[in-house]
Design a protein around this motif. Structure first.
Motif: not given
Length: 259
Positions: A58, A70, A72-74, A80, A82-83, A85, A88-89
């Motif tokens: 994150p 925590s 993040v799936t991108v 994004v 799935d986030d 936390h 974002g990223v």
């Protein structure tokens, strides 16, 4: 879908999240992180519609704050999916990682560092020299990519991938280091040995004495010995006692990373 398949997939993602969180914590523990702007990414199994998915830290969290839950799936562009936390990223920071993942399907994990020792070695024409057992591991296994500015230009990705080729370790000249692993564990172990190699080179050359590089023959032999050991784990599926030991270290030094 056969009974139990979703549970198996979930278990795989759970283990991958744990290992990737461990990688962030280990890099922090070694003092190899660089604020909030470098990344370690891991490839997830494709989504139900064939969507390419990756795990990333994150934005805003230090490496020592990252946990398994925590992450993040991108997608391949850094968008994004799935986030957990909610921060974002840094999508621009995923530029290099996405290029490697999409071109190299064997790269389950891509690890990028900006350490003082790594940047120093990347900033000299000779790059990494075969001065010892650590650096001999990378003899004939190193790729080099010339610096083109902060990695925001998508056009650079093709050139970077062409320079990387089939190798798993790259010196980004005047910038830092990049390693690819068939697993998170392999990427971390390669990175730790690469960092030690850089530190040892700086120490050896800083003594003002005469360097004594290994011969090409001995360096190549040593590199093959290392590779055989990694293949026993990644190809033959043998246990990885080194990774297990690193995880035990985290249980003492940074408990909670797998939460």
């Amino acid at each position: 879908m056969a009974d139990g398949a979703p549970a198996a997939a979930a278990t795989d993602e759970t283990a991958l999240r744990r290992d990737l969180a461990a990688a962030y914590r280990l890099i922090a523990l070694e003092g190899m992180d660089d604020g909030i702007y470098t990344h370690i990414s891991a490839r997830l199994p494709e989504g139900p519609d064939g969507q390419k998915r990756f795990l990333l830290n994150p934005f805003g969290l230090r490496f020592d704050e990252v946990t398994a839950s925590s992450l993040v799936t991108v997608d391949e562009s850094g968008a994004v999916i799935d986030d957990p936390h909610g921060a974002g990223v840094n999508a621009a920071g995923f530029t290099i990682h996405s290029a490697v993942h999409m071109a190299r399907h064997d790269a389950a994990c891509v690890l990028h560092t900006h350490t003082v020792a790594g940047v120093a070695v990347s900033s000299v024409e000779e790059g990494l020299l075969p001065l010892n057992q650590w650096s001999a591991q990378f003899h004939g296994q190193l790729a080099y990519h010339d610096y083109e500015g902060i990695a925001l230009d998508l056009g650079e990705r093709e050139r970077l991938i062409a320079d990387l080729g089939a190798k798993n370790v790259m010196i980004l000249r005047n910038h830092g280091m990049l390693t690819c692993g068939r697993s998170v564990a392999e990427a971390v172990k390669l990175t730790l040995n690469l960092e030690r190699s850089c530190q040892a080179q700086i120490g050896a050359l800083g003594m003002g004495l005469t360097p004594r590089p290994l011969s090409d023959e001995i360096a190549a032999h040593t590199a093959a010995q290392y590779q055989k050991g990694y293949d026993r784990i990644e190809v033959d599926g043998r246990p990885d006692p080194e990774w297990a030991a690193l995880l035990r270290r985290l249980e003492t030094a940074a408990p909670g990373y797998d939460a």
